[in-house]
Design a protein around this motif. Structure first.
Motif, PDB file in Angstrom:
ATOM      1  N   GLU A 126       0.894  -1.161   0.143  1.00  0.00           N
ATOM      2  CA  GLU A 126      -0.030   0.077   0.034  1.00  0.00           C
ATOM      3  C   GLU A 126       0.942   1.152  -0.171  1.00  0.00           C
ATOM      4  O   GLU A 126       0.538   2.188  -0.757  1.00  0.00           O
ATOM      5  CB  GLU A 126      -0.882   0.122   1.093  1.00  0.00           C
ATOM      6  CG  GLU A 126      -2.238  -0.960   1.037  1.00  0.00           C
ATOM      7  CD  GLU A 126      -2.896  -0.445  -0.194  1.00  0.00           C
ATOM      8  OE1 GLU A 126      -3.356   0.830  -0.505  1.00  0.00           O
ATOM      9  OE2 GLU A 126      -3.360  -1.442  -1.099  1.00  0.00           O
ATOM     10  N   PHE A 127       1.958   1.227   0.871  1.00  0.00           N
ATOM     11  CA  PHE A 127       2.763   2.341   0.745  1.00  0.00           C
ATOM     12  C   PHE A 127       3.279   2.586  -0.392  1.00  0.00           C
ATOM     13  O   PHE A 127       3.477   3.741  -1.054  1.00  0.00           O
ATOM     14  CB  PHE A 127       4.012   2.210   1.849  1.00  0.00           C
ATOM     15  CG  PHE A 127       3.292   2.532   3.396  1.00  0.00           C
ATOM     16  CD1 PHE A 127       2.582   3.396   3.646  1.00  0.00           C
ATOM     17  CD2 PHE A 127       3.832   1.662   4.173  1.00  0.00           C
ATOM     18  CE1 PHE A 127       2.190   3.648   4.927  1.00  0.00           C
ATOM     19  CE2 PHE A 127       3.438   1.668   5.698  1.00  0.00           C
ATOM     20  CZ  PHE A 127       2.550   2.823   5.676  1.00  0.00           C
ATOM     21  N   ARG A 173       2.458   1.756  -3.505  1.00  0.00           N
ATOM     22  CA  ARG A 173       1.213   1.873  -4.385  1.00  0.00           C
ATOM     23  C   ARG A 173       1.188   3.594  -4.227  1.00  0.00           C
ATOM     24  O   ARG A 173       1.095   4.442  -5.237  1.00  0.00           O
ATOM     25  CB  ARG A 173      -0.096   1.435  -4.044  1.00  0.00           C
ATOM     26  CG  ARG A 173      -0.835   1.286  -5.201  1.00  0.00           C
ATOM     27  CD  ARG A 173      -1.981   0.589  -5.037  1.00  0.00           C
ATOM     28  NE  ARG A 173      -1.874  -0.889  -5.384  1.00  0.00           N
ATOM     29  CZ  ARG A 173      -2.270  -1.978  -4.932  1.00  0.00           C
ATOM     30  NH1 ARG A 173      -3.007  -1.703  -3.841  1.00  0.00           N
ATOM     31  NH2 ARG A 173      -1.971  -3.107  -5.454  1.00  0.00           N
ATOM     32  N   GLU A 174       0.868   4.331  -3.014  1.00  0.00           N
ATOM     33  CA  GLU A 174       0.983   5.661  -2.535  1.00  0.00           C
ATOM     34  C   GLU A 174       2.253   6.235  -3.270  1.00  0.00           C
ATOM     35  O   GLU A 174       1.817   7.521  -3.762  1.00  0.00           O
ATOM     36  CB  GLU A 174       0.703   5.558  -1.292  1.00  0.00           C
ATOM     37  CG  GLU A 174       0.030   7.080  -0.985  1.00  0.00           C
ATOM     38  CD  GLU A 174      -1.296   7.406  -1.275  1.00  0.00           C
ATOM     39  OE1 GLU A 174      -1.392   8.626  -0.996  1.00  0.00           O
ATOM     40  OE2 GLU A 174      -2.034   6.597  -1.692  1.00  0.00           O
ATOM     41  N   ASN A 175       3.174   5.805  -3.039  1.00  0.00           N
ATOM     42  CA  ASN A 175       4.737   6.546  -3.431  1.00  0.00           C
ATOM     43  C   ASN A 175       4.533   6.745  -4.910  1.00  0.00           C
ATOM     44  O   ASN A 175       4.857   7.739  -5.409  1.00  0.00           O
ATOM     45  CB  ASN A 175       5.580   5.664  -2.880  1.00  0.00           C
ATOM     46  CG  ASN A 175       5.943   5.832  -1.279  1.00  0.00           C
ATOM     47  OD1 ASN A 175       5.362   6.633  -0.620  1.00  0.00           O
ATOM     48  ND2 ASN A 175       6.850   5.165  -0.879  1.00  0.00           N
ATOM     49  N   ARG A 176       4.072   5.698  -5.669  1.00  0.00           N
ATOM     50  CA  ARG A 176       3.942   5.524  -7.350  1.00  0.00           C
ATOM     51  C   ARG A 176       2.787   6.726  -7.615  1.00  0.00           C
ATOM     52  O   ARG A 176       3.400   7.456  -8.463  1.00  0.00           O
ATOM     53  CB  ARG A 176       3.514   4.621  -7.788  1.00  0.00           C
ATOM     54  CG  ARG A 176       4.877   3.737  -7.681  1.00  0.00           C
ATOM     55  CD  ARG A 176       4.523   2.234  -8.609  1.00  0.00           C
ATOM     56  NE  ARG A 176       3.501   1.442  -8.204  1.00  0.00           N
ATOM     57  CZ  ARG A 176       3.576   0.477  -7.088  1.00  0.00           C
ATOM     58  NH1 ARG A 176       4.707   0.026  -6.779  1.00  0.00           N
ATOM     59  NH2 ARG A 176       2.547  -0.304  -6.787  1.00  0.00           N
ATOM     60  N   ARG A 177       1.980   6.883  -6.788  1.00  0.00           N
ATOM     61  CA  ARG A 177       0.877   8.035  -7.171  1.00  0.00           C
ATOM     62  C   ARG A 177       1.417   9.428  -6.991  1.00  0.00           C
ATOM     63  O   ARG A 177       0.980  10.197  -7.593  1.00  0.00           O
ATOM     64  CB  ARG A 177      -0.445   7.823  -6.360  1.00  0.00           C
ATOM     65  CG  ARG A 177      -1.284   6.603  -6.878  1.00  0.00           C
ATOM     66  CD  ARG A 177      -2.647   6.624  -6.311  1.00  0.00           C
ATOM     67  NE  ARG A 177      -2.980   5.388  -6.090  1.00  0.00           N
ATOM     68  CZ  ARG A 177      -3.168   4.543  -5.155  1.00  0.00           C
ATOM     69  NH1 ARG A 177      -3.227   5.106  -3.781  1.00  0.00           N
ATOM     70  NH2 ARG A 177      -3.629   3.312  -5.065  1.00  0.00           N
ATOM     71  N   HIS A 178       2.247   9.550  -5.894  1.00  0.00           N
ATOM     72  CA  HIS A 178       2.741  10.802  -5.688  1.00  0.00           C
ATOM     73  C   HIS A 178       4.260  10.887  -5.490  1.00  0.00           C
ATOM     74  O   HIS A 178       4.951  11.485  -4.533  1.00  0.00           O
ATOM     75  CB  HIS A 178       2.261  11.033  -4.039  1.00  0.00           C
ATOM     76  CG  HIS A 178       0.848  10.945  -3.852  1.00  0.00           C
ATOM     77  ND1 HIS A 178       0.068  11.908  -4.415  1.00  0.00           N
ATOM     78  CD2 HIS A 178       0.011  10.149  -3.259  1.00  0.00           C
ATOM     79  CE1 HIS A 178      -1.290  11.771  -4.071  1.00  0.00           C
ATOM     80  NE2 HIS A 178      -1.315  10.537  -3.421  1.00  0.00           N
ATOM     81  N   GLN A 183       9.492   1.822  -6.637  1.00  0.00           N
ATOM     82  CA  GLN A 183       8.788   1.439  -5.397  1.00  0.00           C
ATOM     83  C   GLN A 183       8.731   0.213  -5.316  1.00  0.00           C
ATOM     84  O   GLN A 183       7.571  -0.350  -5.088  1.00  0.00           O
ATOM     85  CB  GLN A 183       7.446   2.443  -5.369  1.00  0.00           C
ATOM     86  CG  GLN A 183       7.584   4.022  -5.456  1.00  0.00           C
ATOM     87  CD  GLN A 183       8.307   4.455  -4.469  1.00  0.00           C
ATOM     88  OE1 GLN A 183       8.579   4.060  -3.186  1.00  0.00           O
ATOM     89  NE2 GLN A 183       9.028   5.538  -4.806  1.00  0.00           N
TER      90      GLN A 183
END
Length: 131
Positions: free
Chosen positions: A18-19, A21-26, A50
């Motif tokens: 989850e972390f 995935r979030e790092n890829r988004r931002h 990531q």
């Protein structure tokens, strides 16, 4: 050869996923610029962004060359963060990875040189593998 999923710590995988995935988004501007230069490389080596390795999320990883690339923002200049980074690098080295660190400003201001340094390492790794 380790399969890509085998680099993750199974006990932490779902949380780290989850972390990641979030790092890829931002991603930062520097991460985005570096990714655009790595993702379609003509080296034949595959780069992941990531990517989970053990208990860590590497900004970028080239599993073909046992390489981790870390993109460091300004807070990495703080003493406490430098100590955490050194520990993380040591752990990744213990797992057989070579870690390259670049700060955001260097990537943005000198992307060609950074990419050449990364590609030189990957090419050298491939040559060393055949000896």
């Amino acid at each position: 050869m380790k399969y890509r999923y085998q680099t993750a710590d199974p006990m932490l995988y779902s949380m780290l996923k989850e972390f990641a995935r979030e790092n890829r988004r931002h991603q930062t501007e520097a991460e985005s610029l570096l990714w655009e230069n790595l993702r379609y490389s003509a080296l034949g080596a595959t780069f992941k962004r990531q990517h989970i390795i053990g208990a860590y999320i590497a900004d970028f990883a080239c599993l073909d060359a046992n390489l981790v690339i870390e993109v460091d923002g300004g807070y990495h200049a703080q003493y406490e963060q430098q100590a955490r980074d050194a520990y993380r690098t040591s752990k990744l080295n213990d797992m057989g990875f070579h870690v390259m660190r670049f700060n955001n400003n260097d990537i943005i201001g000198n992307i060609d040189s950074i990419v050449n340094e990364i590609f030189s390492y990957v090419r050298g790794f491939e040559q060393r593998k055949h000896f």
